[in-house]
Design a protein around this motif. Structure first.
Motif, mmCIF file in Angstrom:
data_model
loop_
_atom_site.group_PDB
_atom_site.id
_atom_site.type_symbol
_atom_site.label_atom_id
_atom_site.label_comp_id
_atom_site.label_asym_id
_atom_site.label_seq_id
_atom_site.Cartn_x
_atom_site.Cartn_y
_atom_site.Cartn_z
ATOM 1 N N TYR A 9 28.567 -78.927 64.302
ATOM 2 C CA TYR A 9 28.761 -77.514 64.582
ATOM 3 C C TYR A 9 27.562 -76.836 65.198
ATOM 4 O O TYR A 9 27.607 -75.701 65.554
ATOM 5 C CB TYR A 9 29.227 -76.767 63.339
ATOM 6 C CG TYR A 9 28.280 -76.826 62.188
ATOM 7 C CD1 TYR A 9 27.128 -76.081 62.179
ATOM 8 C CD2 TYR A 9 28.537 -77.630 61.088
ATOM 9 C CE1 TYR A 9 26.262 -76.132 61.122
ATOM 10 C CE2 TYR A 9 27.679 -77.669 60.026
ATOM 11 C CZ TYR A 9 26.549 -76.928 60.042
ATOM 12 O OH TYR A 9 25.699 -76.970 58.972
ATOM 13 N N SER A 117 21.502 -86.465 57.911
ATOM 14 C CA SER A 117 22.179 -85.535 57.035
ATOM 15 C C SER A 117 23.129 -84.629 57.773
ATOM 16 O O SER A 117 23.660 -83.705 57.216
ATOM 17 C CB SER A 117 21.148 -84.696 56.295
ATOM 18 O OG SER A 117 20.346 -84.034 57.233
ATOM 19 N N PHE A 118 23.314 -84.871 59.032
ATOM 20 C CA PHE A 118 24.030 -83.851 59.739
ATOM 21 C C PHE A 118 25.343 -84.273 60.354
ATOM 22 O O PHE A 118 26.062 -83.445 60.889
ATOM 23 C CB PHE A 118 23.163 -83.261 60.838
ATOM 24 C CG PHE A 118 23.317 -81.798 60.881
ATOM 25 C CD1 PHE A 118 24.508 -81.236 61.297
ATOM 26 C CD2 PHE A 118 22.308 -80.974 60.451
ATOM 27 C CE1 PHE A 118 24.651 -79.870 61.326
ATOM 28 C CE2 PHE A 118 22.453 -79.616 60.478
ATOM 29 C CZ PHE A 118 23.615 -79.064 60.924
ATOM 30 N N LYS A 138 15.813 -81.423 61.038
ATOM 31 C CA LYS A 138 16.539 -82.284 60.112
ATOM 32 C C LYS A 138 15.577 -83.152 59.343
ATOM 33 O O LYS A 138 15.885 -84.265 58.967
ATOM 34 C CB LYS A 138 17.486 -83.200 60.875
ATOM 35 C CG LYS A 138 18.870 -82.676 60.961
ATOM 36 C CD LYS A 138 19.470 -82.488 59.581
ATOM 37 C CE LYS A 138 20.256 -81.215 59.559
ATOM 38 N NZ LYS A 138 19.689 -80.225 58.747
ATOM 39 N N TRP A 176 24.275 -85.538 48.869
ATOM 40 C CA TRP A 176 25.738 -85.527 48.859
ATOM 41 C C TRP A 176 26.244 -86.924 48.563
ATOM 42 O O TRP A 176 25.769 -87.858 49.160
ATOM 43 C CB TRP A 176 26.297 -85.043 50.197
ATOM 44 C CG TRP A 176 27.764 -84.837 50.127
ATOM 45 C CD1 TRP A 176 28.738 -85.717 50.523
ATOM 46 C CD2 TRP A 176 28.440 -83.727 49.538
ATOM 47 N NE1 TRP A 176 29.974 -85.207 50.233
ATOM 48 C CE2 TRP A 176 29.828 -83.982 49.625
ATOM 49 C CE3 TRP A 176 28.017 -82.545 48.950
ATOM 50 C CZ2 TRP A 176 30.786 -83.089 49.157
ATOM 51 C CZ3 TRP A 176 28.977 -81.667 48.485
ATOM 52 C CH2 TRP A 176 30.333 -81.948 48.588
ATOM 53 N N ALA B 488 30.072 -76.459 50.482
ATOM 54 C CA ALA B 488 29.396 -77.508 51.240
ATOM 55 C C ALA B 488 30.296 -77.977 52.364
ATOM 56 O O ALA B 488 31.462 -78.273 52.138
ATOM 57 C CB ALA B 488 29.035 -78.674 50.335
ATOM 58 N N ARG B 513 25.719 -75.092 51.699
ATOM 59 C CA ARG B 513 24.990 -76.056 52.510
ATOM 60 C C ARG B 513 25.864 -76.554 53.639
ATOM 61 O O ARG B 513 27.082 -76.676 53.486
ATOM 62 C CB ARG B 513 24.489 -77.226 51.660
ATOM 63 C CG ARG B 513 25.594 -78.045 51.028
ATOM 64 C CD ARG B 513 25.065 -79.360 50.479
ATOM 65 N NE ARG B 513 24.586 -80.214 51.555
ATOM 66 C CZ ARG B 513 24.051 -81.404 51.381
ATOM 67 N NH1 ARG B 513 23.891 -81.875 50.167
ATOM 68 N NH2 ARG B 513 23.659 -82.131 52.403
ATOM 69 N N ASP B 514 25.218 -76.810 54.761
ATOM 70 C CA ASP B 514 25.889 -77.458 55.888
ATOM 71 C C ASP B 514 27.194 -76.777 56.273
ATOM 72 O O ASP B 514 28.237 -77.431 56.419
ATOM 73 C CB ASP B 514 26.155 -78.939 55.533
ATOM 74 C CG ASP B 514 24.852 -79.707 55.438
ATOM 75 O OD1 ASP B 514 24.307 -79.816 54.322
ATOM 76 O OD2 ASP B 514 24.377 -80.163 56.487
ATOM 77 N N SER B 515 27.135 -75.492 56.434
ATOM 78 C CA SER B 515 28.321 -74.740 56.847
ATOM 79 C C SER B 515 27.928 -73.805 57.983
ATOM 80 O O SER B 515 26.804 -73.326 58.026
ATOM 81 C CB SER B 515 28.884 -73.954 55.658
ATOM 82 O OG SER B 515 29.245 -74.841 54.617
ATOM 83 N N SER B 539 20.886 -75.795 55.861
ATOM 84 C CA SER B 539 21.550 -76.450 56.989
ATOM 85 C C SER B 539 22.721 -75.633 57.501
ATOM 86 O O SER B 539 23.768 -76.180 57.846
ATOM 87 C CB SER B 539 22.035 -77.858 56.599
ATOM 88 O OG SER B 539 20.970 -78.631 56.122
#
Lengths: 326, 603
Positions: A9, A117-118, A138, A176, B488, B513-515, B539
C-alpha cells in the motif's frame, strides 16, 4: 466482493517471480533473490507454478502464468492422464530425479534491511515477495534479526531428494502473529518429547497425518517428516498395513486368511489394487506422487489407502487443478 | 464552594469553655470527607469525586489507598506521590503493549527507578506493588525490599532488567511477604539460590509464582519453604521441577487452591533410594488437594501422568494448558470432567475436535484462549471456524476469547456474535496476513461487524484477516463501548481510522500496525486524544508533518516518533515529509520525558 488489488500500500508494485500462495508453504516465499541467480529462480518458479494450488479468482493471476503451465505439462510422465489409476510406485519412479530442488531454496537472509515486514499477501497467491522492496524505514527488520527465523536452507537446485534441505524458511513479518516473545521462547526451548509411542503428538518438526485404509478397523498416524521421499513413505505404510487384508484383519505380523504378507501388500499397491491418496489443504483428494515431496508434506492433511476401484473419478490431481484454473 | 455548610459546622462547639478552639471549619469538612471517602474503592468513582471541588480533591487524595497508573509517563512520580501521599498499593504500567511483539526497540524506557525513588523518600507505607512492562533492576528490588517495612505483595508482569539477585533481596528483606508473583518476566539467571533466602521461621506467604524463572531452584529449600508457609494457597513452579518433585511439594501443601505444575514430566535429579514417581502416588496427591481450583503448567508433560489430575477436574475453575502440546485424544478424558471450568487456555494442537469436546462439557466457560503451536503464517492450521462455532454453540456465557487460527469464516464469527451476547473481549487472530473468509473469499467485515453490533458489552476488540474500511465503519457505528482496539494489516484508506476515531467515544487504547492510515486520518482524532491513554501506529502512512501538527495542536500530548535507526544523529533536522515508522502518543501531565533514548524523537 472482488479481492483488493495486491499492492503494497505504499505503492510499490510487487515484483515477484516466486509467487507464494497461501496453500503453498514450501515455496520459497522468503527473500531469496540475492542468494540465487536469476536462472535458478526462473527454473524453480516454473516448477513451482506448475504445481501451485491457488484459489485463482478470475483476473487475479499473473499474465505469464498460462504459458508456464502449458510448458511444464511436458515434464510430467506420460502415464499421467486424467482419471487413470496410477500405482504408487509409478509415481515414485517417475519422479525420483525431478523434485530435488525442493522448492525450499529460500535463504532467509533479509538482505540487510530488506523489507521482510512489509510484503502484503493478498488472497489467492501472488503474495508478497520479501525482496529488497523493503520500503524506506523498514529497518524494523534489523530488530527482527533472530526472531522467528528458521534455519536457513541451503540454496540448492540439484536433483535428488536431499534430506539436508530444511523446509523452506518462511520470511516472517516482525511481531506477527502477535505472540508474546515469552511464549515463543518458552515453546522453543521445550525439548521435543521423546515418544515411545510412535503415534505420539505434535511438536516442532513433526508432521503427523492420519492414515486410513479401506477395510481397516482403525487409523494409524505417520510423521511425514521422518521420511525423505515417497519410497520411504510407501515402505513404512506397507509395514503398517501389512496385517490387513481387504475386508479382513489379521493380527499384527501374522498373515491373514489370504496369506497376505508384506510383499503381497506391495504387490497390491503396485498392481493398482490399492491406490494411495491424500487429502490436501483444500480438502480435495489427490493421488499421492504427483507433486514434489516437500510440497506433498506441506499440503498433505491425511492419507487414505483406497481401493483402486474407488479411485476412478477421483478429484483431479494437482496438475489438473492447475490446468483447470488457468 | 459550600460556604453554607461550613457556617453550619462552625455552630457545633464542644460544651463547656476553656477547651481548645474549634477546628477550622474547612478542616472539619475535610476530615469528615476523608472518613467517608475512605470507603470508596473503585478508582473511577474516586476520580469522579475528586473533580467536585478542591477540597474534595484534597480529601480524596489523602484517602486514596490504591493508585492505578496506566502509563508511567502520564504523570511524574513526584506529582503522583504528592497528590496521593498515603498510597498503600500501586499499579504501574510502562511499555506499550506492542513491545511484547518486538516492535519497541530495547532501551525505550519505562524504568522503575524514578518511581521507587519518589516513593521510598515520601511514602514508607507502601504495601503492594504491581508492575507491568517496566524495567526493574536488581538494585531496584533491593531498595524496594529495604524501603517499605510493611511491604507484602509484589507482582511483576512482563518486566525485565532483574534476576535472581533481586529476587534474593526480596525474599530476604521483606519479612512480611505474602505475594511474590512473577508472570512472564525475562529473569536473568545469575545462579543465585534465592529460595533459600526466605526467613527461616514460619512465613506469611500466600502466593508464590515463579514459572517464568528459567533457572533451577533449590528443591530442598523450596520444600522446606512450602512446609513452613501454612497460608500458601497459590504455588506455580517452573519447568525445572519434575513431576516427582511436584508431588513432594503437593503433599506438603494440601491446602493449595492454585497449582502450577512445572514440567509435569520426568526429569530432575532422582535422589538416592528414590524411584520414579508412580502415577498412583501422584493421583493420590491430587485427590488430597481438595481446594484445588486452578491448574496450570504442564510445560513438558509426560502423557502417562495426565490421568493423575482426574480427581480435581470436577472442581477446576481454571485450567491452563497453553504451553502443553496435547492432542484432542489426550484432552478429551480430562475435559469431560471439567463441568465447572470457567477459564481455559490451550494450544491449537487439540484441533477443532478438542474444542468440540470443550464445548460439550464446559457450559460455564467464560474465558477461552487458543494459542498456536506454530506461529508461522503459513503453517498447517490446527483450529478453524469449526472450533469457533462449536464453542459459540456450547458456551453461551463466554465473555472473553483469544483465538489464533489460520482460516476463518464470517459465518462463524457471526454465529459467535449471536450465541455469546456476554462477550466483553473478542480477539481473533487469523494468522495469515489479510486472509479472507476461507469459504466465500470475502473480506471479514461482516463477521466483525456482527460482533460489534450484537455484543453490546464489548470493550476490547482485536481484528484480523482481510478487512476493508467497511469493517471500521461498523466499529465506529456500533462499537460504542469499545475501549481497546487492535488493528493489523487492515483497511483501505484514511476513512477506516476516521470512522473509529469519530465513532467510538469510549476509545482509550488504539494500536494499529501496517495499515494504510495517514496524516489526514490522524488529524481527525484531535477531539478525542486527550480522552485516550495512548495511540500507537506503526508502519502506517504517517509523516512527520502530520505528527507535528498533532503535537502543536495538543500540547498535553506527548508525541513520540520511534525510529529504527538508532545510529542516526539525533540533532539532525527531521524532514517534515519523512515517513514515520512508529508513532506512540499519550496524554501526559508531565510533559516530554527526559529519559528518551536516541531513537525516540519527541515532537
Amino acid at each position: 466482493m472482488s479481492p483488493p488489488l495486491e499492492h503494497d500500500y505504499i505503492g510499490l508494485s510487487e515484483i515477484s517471480t516466486m509467487e507464494s500462495s497461501d496453500k503453498f508453504s514450501s515455496s520459497a516465499s522468503s527473500s531469496a533473490t540475492v542468494a540465487e541467480d536469476a536462472d535458478d529462480r526462473r527454473r524453480q518458479a516454473l516448477n513451482l507454478k506448475e504445481t501451485e494450488l491457488r484459489l485463482g479468482l478470475p483476473g487475479s493471476e499473473s499474465p505469464d502464468r498460462k504459458e508456464k503451465v502449458g510448458l511444464t505439462l511436458g515434464l510430467l510422465p506420460k502415464s499421467f492422464v486424467s482419471g487413470a489409476k496410477r500405482g504408487f510406485s509409478d509415481a515414485i519412479d517417475g519422479r525420483a530425479g525431478e523434485w530435488g530442488f525442493a522448492g525450499g531454496a529460500g535463504s532467509e537472509g533479509e538482505l540487510g534491511k530488506g523489507g521482510v515486514s512489509f510484503s502484503p499477501r493478498g488472497e489467492g497467491g501472488a503474495g508478497g515477495q520479501h525482496s529488497g522492496q523493503g520500503s524506506a524505514g523498514k529497518d524494523a527488520v534489523a530488530k527482527a534479526a533472530g526472531q522467528e527465523k528458521k534455519a536457513p536452507a541451503p540454496a540448492q537446485a540439484s536433483g535428488g531428494s536431499d534430506r539436508g534441505i530444511a523446509p523452506a524458511a518462511k520470511a516472517q513479518v516482525v511481531g506477527w502473529p502477535p505472540i508474546r516473545s515469552y511464549r515463543k521462547n518458552t515453546m522453543a526451548t521445550n525439548p521435543l518429547k521423546n515418544k515411545e509411542d510412535a503415534e505420539g503428538k505434535h511438536g516442532f518438526g513433526c508432521l503427523y497425518v492420519k492414515v486410513s485404509m479401506d477395510g481397516a478397523p482403525y487409523l494409524r498416524k505417520v510423521d511425514l517428516k521422518t521420511y525423505n521421499n515417497y519410497k520411504e513413505l510407501s515402505s513404512a505404510l506397507e509395514k503398517m498395513f501389512s496385517c490387513f487384508t481387504i475386508g479382513q484383519c489379521g493380527s499384527h505380523g501374522i498373515p491373514g486368511r489370504d496369506g497376505l504378507s508384506e510383499s503381497r501388500l506391495m504387490d497390491l499397491l503396485n498392481g493398482s489394487e490399492f491406490v494411495l491418496t491424500y487429502e490436501d489443504k483444500d480438502g480435495d483428494w489427490m493421488l499421492v506422487g504427483d507433486v514434489p515431496w516437500e510440497m506433498f508434506t506441506d499440503s498433505c492433511r491425511r492419507l487414505r489407502i483406497m481401493k483402486g476401484s474407488d479411485a476412478i473419478g477421483l478429484a483431479p490431481t494437482a496438475m489438473e487443478k492447475c490446468k483447470n484454473r488457468s | 464552594m459550600r460556604e453554607g455548610r461550613s457556617s453550619e459546622m462552625s455552630d457545633e462547639e464542644p460544651p463547656g469553655g476553656g477547651g481548645p478552639p474549634p477546628p477550622f471549619s474547612d478542616q472539619v469538612l475535610e476530615n469528615v470527607l476523608e472518613s467517608v471517602l475512605q470507603f470508596l474503592d473503585c478508582r473511577r468513582d474516586r476520580n469522579a469525586a475528586s473533580l467536585v471541588c478542591r477540597s474534595w480533591c484534597r480529601a480524596e487524595g489523602q484517602t486514596r489507598r490504591e493508585l492505578f497508573i496506566g502509563n508511567c509517563y502520564a504523570v511524574s512520580p513526584a506529582r503522583a506521590v504528592e497528590r496521593f501521599p498515603r498510597v498503600r498499593a500501586l499499579v504501574l504500567k510502562g511499555k506499550p503493549r506492542f513491545a511484547d511483539f518486538e516492535l519497541v526497540p530495547a532501551g525505550w524506557g519505562a524504568g522503575f527507578s524514578p518511581w521507587l525513588a519518589a516513593l521510598a523518600t515520601s511514602n514508607p507505607w507502601l504495601e503492594r506493588l504491581c508492575l507491568k512492562r517496566m524495567s526493574v533492576s536488581d538494585a531496584d528490588l533491593s531498595r524496594l525490599a529495604r524501603s517499605f517495612p510493611s511491604f507484602r505483595d509484589l507482582t511483576l508482569i512482563c518486566c525485565d532488567g532483574f534476576g535472581t539477585v533481586g529476587l534474593a533481596a526480596i525474599a530476604e528483606h521483606c519479612r512480611h511477604l505474602r505475594v511474590l508473583d512473577l508472570i512472564e518476566n525475562d529473569v536473568e539467571d545469575q545462579g543465585l539460590d534465592w529460595v533459600s533466602r526466605f526467613p527461616e521461621s514460619t512465613t506469611s506467604l500466600e502466593s508464590l509464582v515463579f514459572d517464568c524463572v528459567g533457572c533451577e531452584v533449590n528443591m530442598d529449600a523450596l520444600e522446606a519453604l512450602v512446609a513452613r508457609s501454612p497460608s500458601l494457597r497459590r504455588l506455580r513452579v517452573n519447568q525445572r521441577v519434575s513431576v516427582r518433585q511436584l508431588r513432594s511439594l503437593m503433599v506438603r501443601a494440601p491446602q493449595l487452591s492454585d497449582l502450577g505444575t512445572g514440567s509435569f514430566g520426568e526429569g530432575g535429579e532422582v535422589g538416592e533410594g528414590e524411584g520414579e514417581v508412580e502415577v498412583a502416588d501422584l493421583e493420590a496427591a491430587f485427590a488430597a488437594s481438595r481446594s484445588l481450583v486452578c491448574l496450570s503448567g504442564f510445560r513438558n508433560h509426560a502423557p502417562q501422568f495426565i490421568p493423575a489430575i482426574y480427581p480435581v477436574c470436577a472442581n477446576l475453575i481454571s485450567l491452563n494448558l497453553g504451553y502443553s502440546v496435547i492432542t484432542a485424544e489426550e484432552l478429551e478424558p480430562v475435559i469431560i470432567h471439567c463441568h465447572n471450568l470457567q477459564t481455559f487456555w490451550v494450544l491449537d494442537t487439540v484441533h477443532d475436535e478438542g474444542l468440540q469436546a470443550v464445548a460439550a462439557t464446559c457450559k460455564d466457560l467464560r474465558e477461552l484462549r487458543v494459542f498456536p503451536l506454530d506461529g508461522t503464517e503459513d503453517s498447517e492450521g490446527f483450529v478453524s471456524d469449526i472450533g469457533l462455532i462449536a464453542i459459540s454453540e456450547g458456551c453461551p456465557k463466554l465473555r472473553s476469547i483469544l483465538y489464533f487460527c489460520h482460516g476463518m469464516t464470517n459465518a462463524a464469527v457471526v454465529s459467535m456474535s449471536k450465541n455469546c451476547p456476554e462477550l466483553v473481549v473478542f480477539r481473533l487472530c487469523i494468522m495469515g496476513l489479510r486472509r479472507p473468509d476461507r469459504l466465500t473469499g470475502e473480506a471479514m467485515d461482516e463477521g466483525f461487524g456482527a460482533i460489534v453490533m450484537n455484543c453490546k458489552k464489548l470493550t476490547r476488540l482485536a481484528v484480523s484477516g482481510l478487512l476493508t474500511d467497511k469493517a471500521f465503519l461498523y466499529i465506529g457505528k456500533y462499537g460504542k463501548s469499545v475501549r481497546t482496539l487492535s488493528v493489523a494489516f487492515a483497511g483501505n484508506s484514511d476513512s477506516g481510522l476516521r470512522y473509529v476515531l469519530e465513532g467510538c467515544p469510549k476509545l482509550q487504547k488504539l494500536e494499529i500496525r501496517d495499515s494504510p492510515f495517514g496524516d489526514a486520518a490522524l488529524l481527525s482524532g484531535l477531539h478525542h486524544y486527550y480522552s485516550m491513554r495512548f495511540l500507537w501506529m506503526s508502519s502506517c502512512k504517517l509523516s512527520i508533518r502530520g505528527c507535528k501538527e498533532v503535537a502543536q495542536r495538543l500540547p498535553h500530548l506527548v508525541v513520540e516518533v520511534i525510529r529504527d535507526r538508532p545510529e542516526k544523529d539525533d540533532d539532525e533536522a527531521i524532514d517534515d515529509g519523512e515517513a514515520v515508522e512508529t508513532l506512540y502518543m499519550y496524554r501526559s501531565l508531565a510533559g516530554p520525558r527526559d529519559d528518551a533514548p536516541r531513537f525516540v524523537k519527541i515532537l
